[in-house]
Design an enzyme around this catalytic site. Structure first.
Site, PDB file in Angstrom:
ATOM      1  N   GLY A 179       0.811  -1.211   0.000  1.00 15.39           N
ATOM      2  CA  GLY A 179       0.000   0.000   0.000  1.00 15.39           C
ATOM      3  C   GLY A 179       0.839   1.252   0.000  1.00 15.39           C
ATOM      4  N   HIS A 181       4.235   1.328  -0.202  1.00 15.85           N
ATOM      5  CA  HIS A 181       5.411   1.169  -1.067  1.00 15.85           C
ATOM      6  C   HIS A 181       5.203   1.848  -2.422  1.00 15.85           C
ATOM      7  CE1 HIS A 181       8.908  -0.598  -2.846  1.00 15.85           C
ATOM      8  NE2 HIS A 181       8.278  -1.523  -3.532  1.00 15.85           N
ATOM      9  N   TYR A 187      11.024   1.145  -5.997  1.00  8.86           N
ATOM     10  CA  TYR A 187      12.223   0.688  -6.694  1.00  8.86           C
ATOM     11  C   TYR A 187      12.327  -0.826  -6.671  1.00  8.86           C
ATOM     12  CZ  TYR A 187      14.668   5.156  -7.189  1.00  8.86           C
ATOM     13  OH  TYR A 187      15.062   6.405  -7.570  1.00  8.86           O
ATOM     14  N   ASN A 472      10.332   7.586  -0.246  1.00  8.80           N
ATOM     15  CA  ASN A 472      10.175   6.354   0.532  1.00  8.80           C
ATOM     16  C   ASN A 472      11.312   6.139   1.522  1.00  8.80           C
ATOM     17  OD1 ASN A 472       7.686   5.573  -0.348  1.00  8.80           O
ATOM     18  ND2 ASN A 472       8.377   3.838  -1.559  1.00  8.80           N
ATOM     19  N   TYR A 473      12.374   6.963   1.427  1.00  7.09           N
ATOM     20  CA  TYR A 473      13.407   6.981   2.458  1.00  7.09           C
ATOM     21  C   TYR A 473      13.202   8.262   3.268  1.00  7.09           C
ATOM     22  CZ  TYR A 473      15.714   3.631  -0.712  1.00  7.09           C
ATOM     23  OH  TYR A 473      16.010   2.574  -1.537  1.00  7.09           O
TER      24      TYR A 473
END
Length: 532
Positions: A179, A181, A187, A472-473
């Site tokens: 969800g 990600h 990636y 996402n990081y």
């Protein structure tokens, strides 16, 4: 007129009873509201309060960063685990009606714990989508509908059950909740061939700020654009993605070739920077950089491990490598021919004999205290700079860097195709990580200072207008929103790093679909109407 002692005592009892009742009343009112608004009966076990003996285990179940499980970090008032889509709708309706701040998670891998912790929004409740995890694969149509709580490993496994020649280009860590990600991009080791997971989404189901379920047609193309790469928890709650499956050969090849400083790591890595984005698009070679022990005395050194997936057999791989990257010295014995699903296990770091069913466990192989940062590199980093980098890595206990190559399909997709913008011109992406196993303030300060110093050192070798980062990081060092009154100029500081020129369009979408900023966290997209 003075109050009598009896009146004062009565007043104190009223105030005390009100304070005692407040936490319970939030939970009670929410449960009553759920019952009134859900199409199904809400089981008692679906709501887990801080006073419940299971609270800690539920909270910790998918949380990855132990920094945000420390006692000093505010926890959700209670956790609601919906069993169906109607429960999610009811949760949004009730949180909005009762004025309760809502956070939600699908996998718990958000690096700064934004889905299960909050420094600026208290009290709050958490919606855990862990039980919404079905995957329905349609081989005839080469698609699958995947619920948000499914891990990417589960998705890969369910695809492989139906076909040995289909896959999906998403994350390398098998315990990622799909969800969240995909909301950041997603990636993976097939990104040079097929792009990101978010590039291969055909439809979605979300719950909007009014508690309505919308698909692509109902939400409109702008909203659908924003949820693919625009970061999680700004535009609604993802219920499910419809993903496009991609062809993979029956035989793929993987390898890992380590090179230490003593084996010429600097020269080989400098060469990798020159060729990695130009290799055959079937070939993905990332570099995992760590400090290891070498020699008879066990002295610390830096090891650069070339970890690869090739969509083809070993013979063709060796032809590609001998022509384009002979400096690595790849040999036939380094190559492992396998199936695509087993390559997933290999790249994720599972032992060689691990069966694919392990992907159904959904457990993270990485759970500790950590801090991460990221960069996008457009020019090779000189060997002299690499030598300075090695010195800094050797100063830290457990440093990790992962360099992911670009090129191929990543260079052929427009920066504005979806909200994820980092495309043409990028040679590779760097992820910096430091991890530790003690939660003391001294330990945290030591390691946080180290990674910030490393990040400062690397500033000279990456673009700075803006200095881009991968959403996402998550990295709260880049800036955070105020509680409810973040100005666009304040948010643009971190927003342009994640989204570059797409930030303003994301703000327009947010302003339309959530003008009152109901879906918010420390780095959520603010609506244009909120100005300081």
């Amino acid at each position: 007129m003075a109050l009598s002692s009896i009146s004062i005592l009565s007043l104190l009892l009223v105030l005390l009873s009100a304070s005692w009742a407040t936490p319970a009343s939030i939970e009670d009112n929410f449960i009553q509201c759920l019952d009134d608004n859900s199409e199904h009966v809400i089981p008692i076990s679906a709501v887990c309060a801080q006073t419940n003996s299971s609270f800690t285990s539920v909270l910790n179940s998918t949380a990855q960063n132990l920094r945000y499980l420390e006692p000093s970090v505010p926890k959700p008032q209670f956790i609601f685990t919906p069993l169906n889509e109607s429960d999610v709708q009811a949760a949004v309706i009730c949180a909005k009606k009762l004025g309760i701040h809502l956070r939600f998670r699908s996998g718990g891998h958000d690096y700064e714990g934004l889905s299960y912790a909050s420094e600026i929004e208290t009290p709050f409740i958490m919606l855990d989508l862990a039980r919404l995890r079905s995957t329905n694969v349609d081989i005839d149509d080469n698609t699958a509908w995947v619920q948000a709580g499914a891990t990417i490993g589960e998705v890969y496994y369910r695809i492989s059950e139906k076909s040995k020649t289909l896959g999906f280009p998403a994350g390398l860590c098998s315990s990622l909740g799909i969800g969240g990600h995909i909301t950041g991009g997603a990636y993976g080791s097939m990104m040079r061939k097929y792009g990101l997971g978010a590039d291969n989404v055909l439809d979605a189901r979300i719950v909007d700020v009014n508690g309505k379920i919308l698909d692509r047609a109902a939400m409109g193309e702008d909203h659908f654009w924003a949820i693919r790469g625009g970061g999680g928890a700004s535009f609604g709650i993802i219920l499910a993605w419809k993903i496009k499956l991609v062809p993979v050969p029956e035989t793929v090849t993987v390898f890992t070739v380590p090179k230490t400083l003593e084996q010429g790591a600097s020269k080989i890595l400098y060469r990798w920077q020159q060729v990695a984005d130009k290799l055959d698009e079937d070939l993905f070679i990332r570099v995992i950089i760590q400090v290891t022990k070498a020699g008879q005395k066990g002295e610390r050194t830096v090891t650069t491990a070339y970890n690869a997936l090739f969509l083809g057999d070993a013979d063709r791989l060796l032809q590609v490598m001998n022509q384009s990257f002979p400096e690595l010295g790849l040999t036939r014995k380094d190559c492992i021919e396998t199936s695509w699903i087993k390559s997933v296990l290999y790249i994720a770091g599972y032992p060689s004999e691990t069966p694919p069913e392990a992907l159904l466990q959904g457990k993270s192989l990485f759970k500790n205290y950590f801090k991460a940062k990221s960069d996008f590199v457009q020019q090779p980093i000189p060997e002299t700079a690499l030598e300075g980098l090695w010195k800094r890595l050797l100063q830290e206990d457990s440093p990790l860097m992962i360099w992911n190559p670009y090129g191929g399909m990543m260079a052929n997709i427009s920066e504005s195709a979806i909200a994820f913008p980092h495309r043409k011109g990028t040679l590779f992406k760097i992820q910096y990580v430091t991890s530790w196993y003690e939660g003391s303030q001294d330990a945290t300060t030591k390691h946080m200072d180290w990674i910030r110093g490393l990040y400062d050192y690397m500033a000279a070798y990456v673009p700075t207008s803006p200095r881009a980062a991968y959403v996402n990081y998550r990295d709260l060092d880049l800036g955070i929103n105020d509680k409810t009154n973040t100005s666009l100029s304040q948010a643009r500081v971190w927003g342009t790093k994640y989204f570059k020129g797409n930030f303003d369009r994301l703000v327009k979408v947010k302003s339309k679909v959530d003008p009152d900023n109901f879906f918010r966290h420390e780095q959520s997209i603010p609506p244009a109407l909120i100005e300081a």
